[in-house]
Design an enzyme around this catalytic site. Structure first.
Site, PDB file in Angstrom:
ATOM      1  N   SER A  72       0.821  -1.189   0.000  1.00 15.35           N
ATOM      2  CA  SER A  72       0.000   0.000   0.000  1.00 15.35           C
ATOM      3  C   SER A  72       0.873   1.264   0.000  1.00 15.35           C
ATOM      4  O   SER A  72       1.693   1.427  -0.898  1.00 15.35           O
ATOM      5  CB  SER A  72      -0.945  -0.070   1.200  1.00 15.35           C
ATOM      6  OG  SER A  72      -2.031   0.783   1.046  1.00 15.35           O
ATOM      7  N   ASP A  95      -9.157  -3.898  -5.863  1.00 12.67           N
ATOM      8  CA  ASP A  95      -8.610  -3.275  -4.657  1.00 12.67           C
ATOM      9  C   ASP A  95      -9.285  -1.927  -4.427  1.00 12.67           C
ATOM     10  O   ASP A  95      -9.265  -1.064  -5.309  1.00 12.67           O
ATOM     11  CB  ASP A  95      -7.097  -3.086  -4.830  1.00 12.67           C
ATOM     12  CG  ASP A  95      -6.394  -2.678  -3.545  1.00 12.67           C
ATOM     13  OD1 ASP A  95      -6.937  -1.841  -2.794  1.00 12.67           O
ATOM     14  OD2 ASP A  95      -5.285  -3.177  -3.300  1.00 12.67           O
ATOM     15  N   HIS A 127      -7.604  -5.510  -0.472  1.00 14.37           N
ATOM     16  CA  HIS A 127      -6.448  -4.621  -0.552  1.00 14.37           C
ATOM     17  C   HIS A 127      -5.164  -5.414  -0.351  1.00 14.37           C
ATOM     18  O   HIS A 127      -4.966  -6.014   0.710  1.00 14.37           O
ATOM     19  CB  HIS A 127      -6.589  -3.536   0.513  1.00 14.37           C
ATOM     20  CG  HIS A 127      -5.509  -2.500   0.485  1.00 14.37           C
ATOM     21  ND1 HIS A 127      -4.998  -1.983  -0.679  1.00 14.37           N
ATOM     22  CD2 HIS A 127      -4.839  -1.876   1.496  1.00 14.37           C
ATOM     23  CE1 HIS A 127      -4.072  -1.089  -0.386  1.00 14.37           C
ATOM     24  NE2 HIS A 127      -3.953  -1.016   0.920  1.00 14.37           N
TER      25      HIS A 127
END
Length: 523
Positions: A238, A465, A493
């Protein structure tokens, strides 16, 4: 990632899988927040790690001593080792003083090849907490070959932290709602964000101007050196992909095996990021509604469009009539959105969202939504917060990128966002106000986004996502001169350690054996 109501953190999904457990003593903390680190007695032996000349070569002028420092490791949390590394307050001014970086590792269980740094996302996510939880989920070949090392970036957690509001004031702020349909509501929201900035400046001091991602990436090169590695081996999730991409741009010749999972498109400005996230969360919510209506007992009746409208009605009602709970707290629209959004990070959390919506729609109460919102915000039942992720999120984001503050432009952006995200788009508008009165200026980019000269960098994107849309992974892989795109077809995610063996094997083979996956591999 930011928007003015809830803060759209990009934490790795391995750390955001919601399990409802309303039993005595349960907490709403992130599973990634492992046991509190304990230190051995004062007379316990403290093994040290000395850096090699090859690892410290190329230290920036004025920082040679920091690159050559020895690390003292102490046993902590059963099988893990903890240490503190000294880093400069400013990478531009060697004499400005130092800060502490908290580091935690699990030694390799086989023949050690080196250290693998990991970052869970955020900005503001604790790598020290994350490695406690995530180490056991990583592939066995990876754990055999590497010391898996988590660290709290500057400003975060157990490192020298950003401080802003006290817990009570922070709690109040995170629950605040603003009617953004009129200028008075925008002014009130801007004033609240300005109050955050003022509190952060007063409580944090000079550190506030040095917690940008570029400085954190320079810290990673320092960690590489003190860990004794000639090249940085790295697994970032991320926001951790932005951190890794920044490192690759600054130090392409020092990149070892690098995997960036749940990628951020580093070419986007703050406004474009908000728009992309709005579309991502809308898609994830649509997929949830479709799945919910395909099973038994779904509280969302009618077709998918009607189900989405019902969710929007749940959120809108909380703006004018917050939901009561069994405590003295009420669920505002901001808190309601936190509660919805956190469940979209992983498909395994969808049943929790069904439970929350069932309660709201049948009983008119918001206990489950409140639990989920507290989970997202790392708020404990006693009103304290487990970490400073919300503070660090703002501080890092406002140094890295800022959106427009022109009201007409922001209103036009909101109109465009709501075309693609009619259910949740309103929560992603007016992002420029978050940093409009931030007390320190943004940092100029000092690196080449293409990372010319770096070895292959593996970029992983998940097709559905919500927090880092798949198109961002495609863009980041294309931006790198040596980018290799791997795709996970699925929900949620990030992908590594939470998707399938195809992803697990591709990452482990690359990190451990140097086998570069085929560009365009789909899993």
């Amino acid at each position: 990632m930011k928007f003015p109501a809830p803060l759209a953190r990009t934490l790795g999904s391995a750390a955001i899988v919601v399990a409802l457990a309303f039993s005595a003593g349960c907490t709403a903390t992130d599973p990634g927040n492992g046991p509190t680190t304990s230190s051995p007695s004062s007379d316990a032996p403290k093994p040290t790690t000395s850096t090699t000349p090859a690892a410290t070569a190329g230290a920036p002028e004025g920082f040679e001593d920091l690159y050559a420092q020895a690390v003292e490791w102490e046993d902590c949390d059963g099988g893990f080792e903890c240490a503190t590394v000294e880093a400069p307050l400013s990478w531009q001014y060697p004499t400005a003083g130092t800060i502490d970086l908290a580091v935690k590792r699990h030694p390799a269980t086989g023949n050690k090849q080196g250290s693998l740094l990991v970052n869970p996302g955020g900005p503001g996510g604790s790598g020290v907490d994350y490695v406690t939880f995530a180490w056991s989920t990583f592939g066995e070949p990876l754990r055999d070959a590497f010391d898996v090392v988590g660290f709290d970036p500057r400003g975060v957690g157990a490192s020298t932290p950003v401080r802003c509001f006290d817990d009570a004031r922070k709690d109040k702020s995170l629950a605040m709602d603003f009617d953004l349909d009129d200028d008075a509501g925008l002014a009130a929201m801007a004033a609240e964000h300005a109050a955050w900035g003022a509190a952060c400046a007063e409580s944090t001091g000079d550190l506030l101007g040095t917690v940008d991602t570029q400085s954190a990436a320079r810290d990673m090169d320092l960690l590489r050196a003190v860990l004794g590695d000639e090249a940085l081996h790295y697994l970032g999730f991320s926001y951790g992909t932005q951190l890794g991409a920044t490192y690759a741009g600054l130090f392409p010749e020092r990149v070892g095996a690098m995997v960036l999972d749940g990628a951020i498109d580093v070419t986007l400005d703050a406004d474009a990021v908000s728009a992309g996230q709005a579309a991502g969360f809308e898609l994830a919510l649509r997929n949830y509604v479709t799945d919910c209506q395909g099973g038994a007992g779904c509280p969302l009746t009618g077709d998918v469009e009607n189900g989405l409208r019902t969710v929007r009605q749940v959120l809108d009602r909380a703006l004018t009539d917050p939901y009561p709970t069994s405590s003295n707290r009420r669920v505002t629209r901001n808190l309601a959105f936190y509660g919805v959004a956190v469940t979209l990070y992983d498909q395994g959390s969808w049943p929790a969202l069904t439970q929350a919506l069932e309660e709201v729609l049948t009983s008119g109460t918001g206990d489950t939504l409140l639990y989920l919102a507290d989970f997202y915000n790392d708020r404990d039942p006693d009103g304290t917060f487990a970490n400073n992720s919300a503070e660090a999120f703002r501080a890092v984001g406002c140094l890295d990128s800022r959106g427009t503050t022109d009201v007409a432009e922001m209103r036009a952006q909101v109109a465009e966002i709501e075309k693609v995200a009619p259910t949740v788009g309103t929560f992603f508008g007016f992002s420029g106000l978050v940093c409009s009165d931030w007390p320190v200026p943004p940092v100029a980019q000092e690196f080449d986004l293409h990372a010319v000269g770096a070895p292959p960098i593996v970029v992983i994107g998940t097709t559905n996502d919500p927090a880092t849309p798949y198109a961002w992974a495609q863009a980041l892989a294309d931006t790198f001169d040596s980018g290799v795109l791997v795709t996970y077809d699925g929900e949620g995610h990030t992908a590594y350690a939470r998707s399938n063996d195809c992803i697990l094997d591709a990452v482990d083979d690359f990190l451990v054996d140097g086998v570069v996956p085929a560009d365009g591999l789909r899993c």
